[in-house]
Scaffold this motif. Structure first.
Motif, PDB file in Angstrom:
ATOM      1  N   SER A  91       0.796  -1.227   0.000  1.00 43.96           N
ATOM      2  CA  SER A  91       0.000   0.000   0.000  1.00 43.96           C
ATOM      3  C   SER A  91       0.827   1.275   0.000  1.00 43.96           C
ATOM      4  O   SER A  91       0.270   2.374   0.094  1.00 43.96           O
ATOM      5  CB  SER A  91      -0.930   0.004   1.221  1.00 43.96           C
ATOM      6  N   VAL A  92       2.150   1.165  -0.096  1.00 41.86           N
ATOM      7  CA  VAL A  92       3.030   2.333  -0.206  1.00 41.86           C
ATOM      8  C   VAL A  92       3.921   2.130  -1.422  1.00 41.86           C
ATOM      9  O   VAL A  92       4.426   1.031  -1.651  1.00 41.86           O
ATOM     10  CB  VAL A  92       3.883   2.498   1.068  1.00 41.86           C
ATOM     11  N   LYS A  93       4.142   3.168  -2.207  1.00 44.17           N
ATOM     12  CA  LYS A  93       4.791   2.961  -3.497  1.00 44.17           C
ATOM     13  C   LYS A  93       6.123   3.679  -3.676  1.00 44.17           C
ATOM     14  O   LYS A  93       7.018   3.178  -4.348  1.00 44.17           O
ATOM     15  CB  LYS A  93       3.823   3.405  -4.628  1.00 44.17           C
ATOM     16  N   ALA A  94       6.303   4.858  -3.122  1.00 46.61           N
ATOM     17  CA  ALA A  94       7.524   5.615  -3.394  1.00 46.61           C
ATOM     18  C   ALA A  94       8.755   4.966  -2.762  1.00 46.61           C
ATOM     19  O   ALA A  94       9.809   4.855  -3.408  1.00 46.61           O
ATOM     20  CB  ALA A  94       7.370   7.052  -2.896  1.00 46.61           C
ATOM     21  N   ALA A  95       8.652   4.542  -1.511  1.00 49.37           N
ATOM     22  CA  ALA A  95       9.813   3.978  -0.816  1.00 49.37           C
ATOM     23  C   ALA A  95      10.319   2.684  -1.457  1.00 49.37           C
ATOM     24  O   ALA A  95      11.527   2.532  -1.654  1.00 49.37           O
ATOM     25  CB  ALA A  95       9.486   3.760   0.664  1.00 49.37           C
ATOM     26  N   PRO A  96       9.451   1.730  -1.824  1.00 48.92           N
ATOM     27  CA  PRO A  96       9.968   0.501  -2.433  1.00 48.92           C
ATOM     28  C   PRO A  96      10.714   0.732  -3.746  1.00 48.92           C
ATOM     29  O   PRO A  96      11.761   0.122  -3.985  1.00 48.92           O
ATOM     30  CB  PRO A  96       8.692  -0.336  -2.650  1.00 48.92           C
ATOM     31  N   VAL A  97      10.201   1.610  -4.612  1.00 49.44           N
ATOM     32  CA  VAL A  97      10.875   1.822  -5.888  1.00 49.44           C
ATOM     33  C   VAL A  97      12.203   2.563  -5.680  1.00 49.44           C
ATOM     34  O   VAL A  97      13.197   2.289  -6.363  1.00 49.44           O
ATOM     35  CB  VAL A  97       9.959   2.569  -6.885  1.00 49.44           C
ATOM     36  N   ARG A 103      19.437  -0.144  -4.672  1.00 43.53           N
ATOM     37  CA  ARG A 103      20.114  -1.439  -4.652  1.00 43.53           C
ATOM     38  C   ARG A 103      20.661  -1.823  -6.028  1.00 43.53           C
ATOM     39  O   ARG A 103      21.297  -2.873  -6.165  1.00 43.53           O
ATOM     40  CB  ARG A 103      19.136  -2.526  -4.191  1.00 43.53           C
ATOM     41  N   GLY A 104      20.383  -1.001  -7.027  1.00 52.64           N
ATOM     42  CA  GLY A 104      20.858  -1.290  -8.374  1.00 52.64           C
ATOM     43  C   GLY A 104      20.090  -2.398  -9.059  1.00 52.64           C
ATOM     44  O   GLY A 104      20.612  -3.059  -9.961  1.00 52.64           O
ATOM     45  N   LEU A 105      18.831  -2.601  -8.692  1.00 53.91           N
ATOM     46  CA  LEU A 105      18.023  -3.665  -9.290  1.00 53.91           C
ATOM     47  C   LEU A 105      17.503  -3.226 -10.656  1.00 53.91           C
ATOM     48  O   LEU A 105      17.513  -2.041 -11.005  1.00 53.91           O
ATOM     49  CB  LEU A 105      16.848  -4.009  -8.369  1.00 53.91           C
ATOM     50  N   ASP A 106      17.026  -4.184 -11.429  1.00 50.87           N
ATOM     51  CA  ASP A 106      16.479  -3.902 -12.758  1.00 50.87           C
ATOM     52  C   ASP A 106      15.068  -3.369 -12.597  1.00 50.87           C
ATOM     53  O   ASP A 106      14.097  -4.119 -12.545  1.00 50.87           O
ATOM     54  CB  ASP A 106      16.479  -5.185 -13.598  1.00 50.87           C
ATOM     55  N   THR A 107      14.938  -2.054 -12.496  1.00 53.54           N
ATOM     56  CA  THR A 107      13.625  -1.456 -12.299  1.00 53.54           C
ATOM     57  C   THR A 107      12.816  -1.371 -13.588  1.00 53.54           C
ATOM     58  O   THR A 107      11.632  -1.047 -13.544  1.00 53.54           O
ATOM     59  CB  THR A 107      13.765  -0.051 -11.676  1.00 53.54           C
TER      60      THR A 107
END
Length: 364
Positions: A91-97, A103-107
């Motif tokens: 239910s929260v979106k800004a912090a996870p992305v 972390r250098g993940l493939d966003t």
């Protein structure tokens, strides 16, 4: 979509898995609580993900974990090559992305998601395949989000029977702070006032306090995670709320000390707040997303017995009246209740008359 991995088999994750399985998608389940995953599998949500992985990447992995754990779950899933595309349902979106990017993940293969559906109960046993039907499902693509991830997420929303809504992550978080997270805390604080209430006060609790406190029954551990992840936006809303509350308290103190005749400013200020409440309620979309309509209440006394509610609905149907909304209030200590049917203003009088003719007690 032919294959999907669902990581996290609580209420939301299991409900997603049940919805996808019902539509013929092969679903693989994973949870750090193996018993929860096994329970979800026993309900028909899918099969357990093997330790060596799915063999070939699934079309989509759904990360049904708390907000603070989304990036870590995404990192683990991408490292294992579980899927071609990834989304979450927190239910929260800004912090996870932001965490995923740090972390250098493939966003490009990841898109945030938030189905606005839930229950007061938690865990896989509370899951429902139809939990999301007709509900909004927010997707929060960023400039880095790839087309494949967006399309897979849109397909997920469609398979679950939801209505897609595209928003910016930060905009989403401010919105849910206002319409979900802060209201939950207000409900909790109101419910907490009842903890040590006199027995007589609790006994006569009516529909008003039930409506205000219903969501306070939510899982405290889950809500601690949610509120912590969106703490700043929630605090902003509650700070404004505290200002409004302080002004209302001041008006009430003035009225208590002087009376309405000697404190006209306080009386006017209180009325203004009440009108603002009316205006705010009117902003909430009504049926099918149309402007909120003004329905007329038709209160009916009903016995607490099997089949009575169905009989009442049948009587309304026979009268050719559509029930737009309803509330049910049980009578304390008596085997009866009060059902208030909300109907179109033009139909209220005819419905009241028809119900009375059929023996129902309709209250004026």
């Amino acid at each position: 979509m032919k294959t999907a991995v669902v990581i996290g088999t609580g209420l939301i994750g299991t409900s997603v898995a049940l919805a996808l399985s019902r539509r013929g998608v092969l679903v693989l389940l994973e949870d750090r609580d193996v018993d929860a995953a096994r329970t979800a599998a026993s309900l028909g949500a899918g099969t357990l993900l093997a330790a060596e992985g799915p063999g070939a990447p699934a079309d989509l992995a759904v990360l049904a974990v708390p907000p603070a754990h989304v990036a870590a779950a995404l990192a683990s899933a991408q490292r294992r090559g579980l899927a071609r595309c990834y989304t979450d349902v927190c239910s929260v979106k800004a912090a996870p992305v932001a965490d995923a990017a740090a972390r250098g993940l493939d966003t490009s293969a990841y898109i945030g998601g938030h189905p606005l559906a839930g229950r007061e109960k938690s865990g896989p046993l509370a899951a429902r395949a139809d939990l999301f039907e007709g509900r909004p499902w927010v997707l929060t693509p960023t400039a880095e989000t790839g087309r494949d991830a967006l399309n897979r997420a849109l397909e997920l929303v469609s398979l679950c029977g939801s209505v897609p809504v595209v928003m910016d992550p930060a905009e989403h978080d401010r919105a849910v702070a206002l319409i979900s997270h802060a209201p939950h805390l207000v409900s909790v604080l109101m419910a907490a006032r009842l903890e040590h209430a006199a027995e007589d006060a609790a006994r006569i609790a009516g529909q008003g306090v039930r409506d205000v406190t219903r969501i306070a029954a939510g899982d405290p551990a889950l809500w601690q995670e949610i509120l912590s992840a969106n703490a700043g936006a929630v605090a902003d809303v509650l700070e404004e709320y505290a200002g409004d509350l302080g002004a209302v308290i001041a008006s009430l103190r003035a009225l208590a000390e002087k009376g309405a005749a000697l404190a006209p400013e306080a009386s006017l200020a209180l009325v203004e707040r009440l009108h603002r409440g009316n205006a705010g309620v009117a902003r909430i979309p009504g049926k099918h997303g149309a402007p909120r309509a003004a329905y007329v209440p038709v209160p009916v006394v009903i016995s607490d017995a099997p089949g009575e509610l169905a009989r009442l609905f049948a009587a309304a149907g026979a009268a050719g009246v559509n029930i737009e909304d309803l509330t049910i209030e049980h009578s304390p200590g008596q085997p009866v209740g009060h059902v208030t049917l909300y109907v179109d203003p033009d139909a209220a009088s005819a419905l009241s008359g028809r119900l009375a003719e059929r023996g129902w007690t309709v209250q004026a």
